[in-house]
Design a protein around this motif. Structure first.
Motif, mmCIF file in Angstrom:
data_model
loop_
_atom_site.group_PDB
_atom_site.id
_atom_site.type_symbol
_atom_site.label_atom_id
_atom_site.label_comp_id
_atom_site.label_asym_id
_atom_site.label_seq_id
_atom_site.Cartn_x
_atom_site.Cartn_y
_atom_site.Cartn_z
ATOM 1 N N PRO A 36 1.195 -0.949 -0.364
ATOM 2 C CA PRO A 36 -0.151 -0.064 0.143
ATOM 3 C C PRO A 36 0.880 1.101 0.048
ATOM 4 O O PRO A 36 0.639 2.399 -0.635
ATOM 5 C CB PRO A 36 -0.647 0.058 1.227
ATOM 6 C CG PRO A 36 -0.742 -1.699 1.117
ATOM 7 C CD PRO A 36 0.554 -1.844 0.691
ATOM 8 N N GLU A 40 0.733 4.140 -2.597
ATOM 9 C CA GLU A 40 0.142 5.254 -2.479
ATOM 10 C C GLU A 40 1.312 6.316 -3.151
ATOM 11 O O GLU A 40 0.666 7.754 -3.365
ATOM 12 C CB GLU A 40 0.336 5.758 -1.310
ATOM 13 C CG GLU A 40 -0.185 7.228 -0.746
ATOM 14 C CD GLU A 40 0.401 7.413 0.942
ATOM 15 O OE1 GLU A 40 -1.239 7.734 1.594
ATOM 16 O OE2 GLU A 40 0.838 6.797 0.919
ATOM 17 N N TYR A 41 2.383 5.834 -3.577
ATOM 18 C CA TYR A 41 3.865 6.362 -3.753
ATOM 19 C C TYR A 41 3.223 7.394 -5.239
ATOM 20 O O TYR A 41 2.957 8.256 -6.053
ATOM 21 C CB TYR A 41 4.744 5.879 -3.616
ATOM 22 C CG TYR A 41 5.994 6.888 -4.755
ATOM 23 C CD1 TYR A 41 6.420 8.314 -4.432
ATOM 24 C CD2 TYR A 41 6.178 5.672 -5.446
ATOM 25 C CE1 TYR A 41 7.675 8.659 -5.006
ATOM 26 C CE2 TYR A 41 7.596 6.501 -5.888
ATOM 27 C CZ TYR A 41 8.159 8.191 -5.929
ATOM 28 O OH TYR A 41 9.218 8.386 -6.383
ATOM 29 N N ASP A 72 -7.990 9.324 -5.632
ATOM 30 C CA ASP A 72 -6.827 8.057 -5.080
ATOM 31 C C ASP A 72 -6.247 7.443 -3.817
ATOM 32 O O ASP A 72 -5.650 6.908 -3.442
ATOM 33 C CB ASP A 72 -5.987 8.207 -6.182
ATOM 34 C CG ASP A 72 -5.583 8.199 -6.902
ATOM 35 O OD1 ASP A 72 -6.634 7.935 -7.880
ATOM 36 O OD2 ASP A 72 -5.732 9.480 -8.035
ATOM 37 N N ASP A 73 -7.313 8.471 -2.717
ATOM 38 C CA ASP A 73 -6.993 7.906 -1.251
ATOM 39 C C ASP A 73 -5.052 8.520 -0.829
ATOM 40 O O ASP A 73 -4.717 7.214 -0.247
ATOM 41 C CB ASP A 73 -7.286 6.484 -0.890
ATOM 42 C CG ASP A 73 -7.532 6.712 0.372
ATOM 43 O OD1 ASP A 73 -7.952 7.533 1.497
ATOM 44 O OD2 ASP A 73 -7.503 5.316 1.066
ATOM 45 N N ILE A 74 -5.107 9.192 -0.950
ATOM 46 C CA ILE A 74 -3.399 9.428 -0.569
ATOM 47 C C ILE A 74 -3.960 10.445 0.260
ATOM 48 O O ILE A 74 -4.154 11.519 0.477
ATOM 49 C CB ILE A 74 -2.692 10.512 -1.939
ATOM 50 C CG1 ILE A 74 -2.745 9.734 -3.144
ATOM 51 C CG2 ILE A 74 -1.619 10.922 -1.519
ATOM 52 C CD1 ILE A 74 -2.332 10.482 -4.506
ATOM 53 N N LYS A 75 -3.221 9.717 1.476
ATOM 54 C CA LYS A 75 -3.028 11.049 2.522
ATOM 55 C C LYS A 75 -1.851 10.993 3.857
ATOM 56 O O LYS A 75 -1.735 11.939 4.652
ATOM 57 C CB LYS A 75 -3.631 9.737 3.979
ATOM 58 C CG LYS A 75 -5.196 9.531 3.776
ATOM 59 C CD LYS A 75 -5.787 8.634 4.700
ATOM 60 C CE LYS A 75 -7.371 8.186 4.266
ATOM 61 N NZ LYS A 75 -8.025 9.236 3.907
ATOM 62 N N THR A 76 -0.976 10.536 2.966
ATOM 63 C CA THR A 76 0.821 10.874 3.339
ATOM 64 C C THR A 76 1.018 12.489 2.824
ATOM 65 O O THR A 76 1.718 12.944 4.003
ATOM 66 C CB THR A 76 1.733 10.249 3.082
ATOM 67 O OG1 THR A 76 0.809 9.254 3.204
ATOM 68 C CG2 THR A 76 2.987 10.059 4.112
#
Length: 118
Positions: A36, A40-41, A72-76
């Motif tokens: 995951p 995400e990257y 895209d559910d990018i949280k970082t």
């Protein structure tokens, strides 16, 4: 004479099997948690490229990135974390961040990601 006619057994001992099994479990566990992070990257790279291609101003670029990050559910990383510049009238988006994966006790696996649009 009896021992001379016996064939030597081949294979892995029980302790060897347990060690191999533990190593395989560790590899799959770390890989399962790392997948995951890698996905995400890849999504963040795609969102940064889209923002660089479609945006002309800093607020536009950040807003485009944030919309893509939400999809895209990018949280970082967020649009506020982007470094935006113009080189030869082209928008260039850069980001850099770290993600850590706890292993055992005080041990962590740290991923450092850096990207710059072309």
């Amino acid at each position: 004479m009896r021992s001379a006619s016996r064939h030597r057994q081949k294979g892995v001992s029980f302790i060897g099997f347990v060690l191999i099994a533990l190593l395989a479990i560790a590899v799959f566990a770390i890989g399962g948690q790392s997948l995951p992070i890698a996905l995400e990257y890849q999504a963040a790279k795609k969102a940064a490229q889209k923002a660089a291609n479609e945006g002309n101003t800093m607020p536009e670029v950040r807003a485009i990135f944030d919309r893509a990050a939400q999809i895209d559910d990018i949280k970082t990383i967020t649009g506020a974390d982007l470094e935006i510049s113009k080189i030869n009238e082209r928008v260039v988006v850069e980001f850099e961040y770290e993600r850590s994966l706890p292993l055992v006790g005080p041990a962590y696996l740290v991923y450092r990601f850096t990207y710059q649009t072309k």
